[in-house]
Design a protein around this motif. Structure first.
Motif, short mmCIF file in Angstrom:
data_model
loop_
_atom_site.label_atom_id
_atom_site.label_comp_id
_atom_site.label_asym_id
_atom_site.label_seq_id
_atom_site.Cartn_x
_atom_site.Cartn_y
_atom_site.Cartn_z
N VAL A 112 0.62 -1.14 0.01
CA VAL A 112 0.03 -0.10 0.13
C VAL A 112 1.02 1.16 0.03
O VAL A 112 1.46 1.33 1.22
N THR A 113 1.16 1.81 -0.94
CA THR A 113 2.11 2.99 -1.28
C THR A 113 1.79 4.30 -0.67
O THR A 113 2.52 4.91 -0.63
N HIS A 114 0.30 4.51 -0.80
CA HIS A 114 0.04 5.80 -0.38
C HIS A 114 -1.22 5.74 0.41
O HIS A 114 -2.11 4.87 0.32
N ALA A 115 -1.34 6.83 1.13
CA ALA A 115 -2.83 6.82 1.93
C ALA A 115 -3.24 8.48 2.28
O ALA A 115 -2.42 9.18 2.01
N MET A 116 -4.60 8.50 2.09
CA MET A 116 -5.17 9.97 2.28
C MET A 116 -5.43 10.00 3.94
O MET A 116 -6.51 9.28 4.42
N VAL A 117 -4.93 11.08 4.54
CA VAL A 117 -5.52 11.37 6.03
C VAL A 117 -6.47 12.45 5.87
O VAL A 117 -6.28 13.37 5.38
N ILE A 118 -7.67 12.07 6.29
CA ILE A 118 -8.89 12.65 6.12
C ILE A 118 -9.25 13.78 7.18
O ILE A 118 -9.05 13.49 8.37
N GLY A 119 -9.23 15.09 6.95
CA GLY A 119 -9.76 16.05 7.85
C GLY A 119 -11.07 16.04 8.32
O GLY A 119 -11.83 15.76 7.32
N ASN A 126 4.28 9.90 1.23
CA ASN A 126 3.36 8.79 0.71
C ASN A 126 2.18 9.13 1.42
O ASN A 126 1.15 8.47 0.86
N LEU A 127 1.76 10.22 2.18
CA LEU A 127 0.56 10.69 2.78
C LEU A 127 0.24 11.86 2.25
O LEU A 127 1.08 12.84 2.24
N PHE A 128 -1.24 11.97 1.94
CA PHE A 128 -1.75 13.22 1.59
C PHE A 128 -2.91 13.42 2.58
O PHE A 128 -3.39 12.94 3.41
N ALA A 129 -3.44 15.07 2.55
CA ALA A 129 -4.20 15.58 3.53
C ALA A 129 -5.50 16.09 2.84
O ALA A 129 -5.55 16.51 1.58
N THR A 130 -6.45 16.05 3.56
CA THR A 130 -7.78 16.73 3.14
C THR A 130 -8.08 17.89 4.32
O THR A 130 -7.81 17.75 5.30
N VAL A 131 -8.81 18.66 4.07
CA VAL A 131 -9.23 19.69 4.92
C VAL A 131 -10.95 19.83 4.86
O VAL A 131 -11.54 19.99 3.94
N GLY A 132 -11.55 19.83 6.11
CA GLY A 132 -12.97 19.75 6.21
C GLY A 132 -13.54 19.46 7.57
O GLY A 132 -12.66 18.90 8.43
N VAL A 133 -14.88 19.54 7.66
CA VAL A 133 -15.49 19.27 8.96
C VAL A 133 -16.44 18.32 8.83
O VAL A 133 -17.48 18.46 8.08
N HIS A 134 -16.38 17.37 9.40
CA HIS A 134 -17.57 16.08 9.29
C HIS A 134 -19.13 16.72 9.80
O HIS A 134 -18.93 17.64 10.62
N PRO A 135 -20.00 16.12 9.20
CA PRO A 135 -21.21 16.53 9.47
C PRO A 135 -21.89 16.13 10.79
O PRO A 135 -22.91 16.45 11.16
N ASP A 136 -21.24 15.28 11.57
CA ASP A 136 -21.87 15.00 12.84
C ASP A 136 -21.90 15.81 14.00
O ASP A 136 -22.33 15.24 15.22
N SER A 137 -21.46 16.95 14.07
CA SER A 137 -21.55 17.79 15.25
C SER A 137 -21.95 19.35 14.86
O SER A 137 -21.23 19.90 14.32
#
Length: 259
Positions: free
Chosen positions: A30-37, A55-66
């Protein structure tokens, strides 16, 4: 070669054992992974992982659960998304399982993320739970197809998948696809066009068979891809190659930095 398109390596169950988790990824090819904001207080840790590991990338955002969560403005989301290691907007969307009552705040948050993604030119990572029709309606109303993106950890029907595909979105399947009784998802796994399919773990949650009930990690995405391959009558290598190329095509900013 595989990519875990959605995980939470900054969560305590994983970050406490990060060297082992990364070594397991490498051993499983598993060469890469996305770490989710998912929350702004945690975003610096998400970004730090992507800055520290090529090999890690990121996103930025706010989950809808709160409802009480800190939510950046549209302008702030666009500014945060300009960072070289941030390659998507989300996790965003609608969740009617955990949230009840007047959910106008959730709809407004989702719209804000879509508008930011369109302005930033980055794809969306969309969460939908017990809210498919409203999710799709808002996506259409806000022209989410201009940004594109992925319906993450997809658990809806094939009919919902078709509507998302028609909007230009990808479908990502998690360890749930390995569960024996997940027949609806098995159908989706068989029918999604191969060039619109992604795989993920959503680690530390939803570990696939044979690790069901244990802490999930990116290395286990190999079992997700393997089960999809068996459902489609393909080899693991074929599914791995296709989903990897799909990931880097959708998240083009990651593709430009691909090592």
């Amino acid at each position: 070669m595989l990519v875990d398109s959605h995980c939470h390596l900054n969560f305590p169950d994983l970050v406490a054992h990060l060297p082992e988790v990364l070594a397991n990824m490498q051993a499983a090819q598993v060469t890469h992974a996305m770490v989710i904001g998912v929350a702004m207080p945690e975003y610096p840790a998400v970004l730090a992982l992507a800055e520290a590991h090529a090999n890690l990338f990121a996103t930025v955002g706010v989950h809808p659960d709160s409802q009480e969560a800190e939510v950046p403005s549209e302008d702030e989301l666009v500014a945060l998304a300009a960072h070289p290691r941030v390659v998507g907007i989300g996790e965003t969307g609608l969740d009617y399982h955990w949230c009840k009552g007047d959910l106008g705040w959730q709809h407004a948050r989702f719209r804000r993320h879509i508008r930011a993604a369109r302005r930033a030119g980055l794809p969306l990572v969309i969460h939908t739970r017990e809210s498919a029709q409203d999710t799709l309606r808002i996506m259409r109303e806000e022209n989410a197809g201009e940004a594109g993106g992925v319906m993450h950890c997809f658990t809806e029907s094939w009919e919902v998948a078709e509507e998302a595909l028609d909007l230009g979105f990808y479908i990502s399947l998690s360890g749930i696809v390995t569960f024996k009784n997940a027949r609806q998802i098995h159908e989706v796994a068989q029918k999604v066009p191969l060039d619109r399919l992604l795989v993920e773990t959503d680690a530390p949650y939803l570990a696939p068979v044979p690790y069901r009930g244990k802490t999930n990690e990116p290395a286990f995405v190999r079992h997700v891809a393997g089960h999809i391959a068996s459902l489609r009558g393909m080899t693991l290598e074929e599914v791995a190659a296709a989903t990897t190329e799909n990931y880097f095509r959708l998240f083009a900013k990651a593709g430009a930095q691909r090592g």
